[in-house]
Design a protein around this motif. Structure first.
Motif, PDB file in Angstrom:
ATOM      1  N   LEU A  10      52.482  -9.774 -16.446  1.00  0.00           N
ATOM      2  CA  LEU A  10      53.343  -9.731 -17.618  1.00  0.00           C
ATOM      3  C   LEU A  10      52.766 -10.600 -18.741  1.00  0.00           C
ATOM      4  CD1 LEU A  10      56.072  -8.633 -18.705  1.00  0.00           C
ATOM      5  CD2 LEU A  10      57.096 -10.769 -17.927  1.00  0.00           C
ATOM      6  N   MET A  11      52.217 -11.752 -18.384  1.00  0.00           N
ATOM      7  CA  MET A  11      51.675 -12.660 -19.385  1.00  0.00           C
ATOM      8  C   MET A  11      50.457 -12.084 -20.103  1.00  0.00           C
ATOM      9  SD  MET A  11      53.581 -15.260 -19.749  1.00  0.00           S
ATOM     10  CE  MET A  11      52.475 -16.283 -20.721  1.00  0.00           C
ATOM     11  N   ARG A  12      49.785 -11.130 -19.489  1.00  0.00           N
ATOM     12  CA  ARG A  12      48.651 -10.481 -20.156  1.00  0.00           C
ATOM     13  C   ARG A  12      49.093  -9.678 -21.363  1.00  0.00           C
ATOM     14  NH1 ARG A  12      45.844 -11.009 -15.159  1.00  0.00           N
ATOM     15  NH2 ARG A  12      47.034  -9.443 -14.003  1.00  0.00           N
ATOM     16  N   GLN A  13      50.381  -9.347 -21.416  1.00  0.00           N
ATOM     17  CA  GLN A  13      50.912  -8.615 -22.570  1.00  0.00           C
ATOM     18  C   GLN A  13      51.357  -9.546 -23.693  1.00  0.00           C
ATOM     19  OE1 GLN A  13      53.912  -5.671 -21.356  1.00  0.00           O
ATOM     20  NE2 GLN A  13      53.206  -5.924 -19.239  1.00  0.00           N
ATOM     21  N   ALA A  14      51.382 -10.851 -23.428  1.00  0.00           N
ATOM     22  CA  ALA A  14      51.895 -11.823 -24.399  1.00  0.00           C
ATOM     23  C   ALA A  14      50.796 -12.252 -25.366  1.00  0.00           C
ATOM     24  CB  ALA A  14      52.452 -13.038 -23.665  1.00  0.00           C
ATOM     25  N   LYS A  15      51.213 -12.885 -26.455  1.00  0.00           N
ATOM     26  CA  LYS A  15      50.282 -13.400 -27.438  1.00  0.00           C
ATOM     27  C   LYS A  15      49.401 -14.490 -26.830  1.00  0.00           C
ATOM     28  CE  LYS A  15      53.362 -12.931 -31.471  1.00  0.00           C
ATOM     29  NZ  LYS A  15      54.048 -13.725 -32.540  1.00  0.00           N
ATOM     30  N   GLU A  16      48.207 -14.621 -27.407  1.00  0.00           N
ATOM     31  CA  GLU A  16      47.318 -15.699 -26.963  1.00  0.00           C
ATOM     32  C   GLU A  16      47.900 -17.063 -27.325  1.00  0.00           C
ATOM     33  OE1 GLU A  16      42.703 -17.223 -27.614  1.00  0.00           O
ATOM     34  OE2 GLU A  16      43.297 -15.187 -28.218  1.00  0.00           O
TER      35      GLU A  16
END
Length: 336
Positions: free
Chosen positions: A282-288
């Protein structure tokens, strides 16, 4: 050859004078305050407390502690279990040179079990202490204690009501991690009905130009009273049941656990307890550049694998709690 004079890297006397504040506590109206609700804070007072917290962090990093509150006593009265909040207040008081009466375990074996009222317990403790920190399962208990007490009372959580010091440390963490508060998109995920931390944080965020996203199961939606306050402020706010709707755009992902102790129907709890789990996928879809926060304890809603992600700030959040509580204790005791 004349030796070069080296300036000291750190001047403890200068910092102590800075922490004493030269009357700034009086100017900010905090001396003798009860800290019961985030409604007591506006942007100016928030900026003041955050500035003091930054100074406290500098002091701890450099010299670990000072005697700013030497001779002062804190009574820590917790009717509900607590690890972070109680330890944070105790550490805060001791870092400032004060001492603590810790009543954080076994309250059921105290005079309370004999039928003593909260007001009488508070009136007893104020004979020993200069400030009282209270956690209690009933909404309004902190205000009741403050009415009985002749010393400052700090609300460390009153049931599903408010948790003002947690909200202050949460907002401070957002500012420290993101460099600003205005203009951010803040998503709150999980138990928004009973979660006193999200209630208080939402109220503080009303002082800023933010976008709010509330993610929860239907039975755990943010209370209507708070949603009406958000709408009255004209903020961009939306509700959803799916964390995937917010993860790509969120600057702050504030995750809460579903609180089993607030449910009378365990079937309902089991139905929703694992609805949201923050994972590396899921965190791979979040902003850097964003931050994941949690008031802790967690019970599965954030995967341990996320801990290694530099965007995971929940343990830095815990540390910030000590600095905020140091700033508050010093302020209400006239030493800010």
């Amino acid at each position: 050859m004349e030796a070069t004079k080296l300036e000291p890297l750190f001047n403890l006397q200068e910092l102590e004078a800075k922490l004493n504040g030269n009357g700034r506590a009086r100017a900010n109206g905090l001396t003798g305050w009860d800290i019961l609700s985030v409604d007591q804070f506006d942007r100016d007072k928030l900026a003041y407390i955050f500035g003091r917290a930054e100074e406290m962090r500098e002091m701890v990093e450099r010299v670990h502690g000072v005697d700013l509150l030497k001779g002062r006593v804190l009574a820590c009265l917790f009717y509900e279990p607590s690890t972070r909040t109680s330890a944070s207040f105790i550490a805060a008081m001791e870092r400032l040179g004060g001492s603590v009466i810790p009543i954080t375990q076994g309250v059921q074996f105290s005079s309370v079990s004999k039928g003593e009222t909260l007001a009488d317990t508070i009136r007893t403790l104020e004979q020993y202490a200069d400030v009282i920190v209270l956690r209690h399962p009933e909404i309004g208990s902190a205000r009741m204690a403050a009415e009985a007490a002749g010393v400052p009372v700090i609300n460390a959580g009153d049931g599903p009501g408010e948790h003002p010091t947690q909200a202050l440390l949460d907002l401070f963490t957002i500012k420290e991690e993101m460099g600003r508060i205005d203009g951010l998109k803040v998503a709150m995920v999980g138990d928004l009905r009973f979660g006193r931390t999200v209630h208080s944080l939402t109220k503080l965020l009303l002082h800023f130009d933010v976008s709010l996203r509330f993610v929860s199961p239907e039975i755990l939606r943010m209370p209507l009273k708070i949603m009406n306050e958000v709408r009255d402020k004209g903020l961009d706010a939306r509700e959803t049941h799916d964390v995937a709707d917010v993860i790509e755009n969120a600057d702050v992902l504030y995750v809460t656990r579903v609180q089993k102790e607030r449910f009378s129907d365990l079937d309902q709890y089991n139905e929703v307890k694992d609805q949201y789990i923050i994972t590396p996928d899921l965190m791979r879809q979040a902003k850097e550049k964003m931050v994941v926060m949690h008031p802790l304890p967690r019970v599965g809603e954030i995967s341990p694998e996320v801990d290694a992600d530099p965007r995971a700030a929940y343990f830095r959040q815990v540390q910030n709690g000590m600095y905020i509580r140091m700033a508050l204790l010093a302020a209400v005791l006239g030493k800010a």
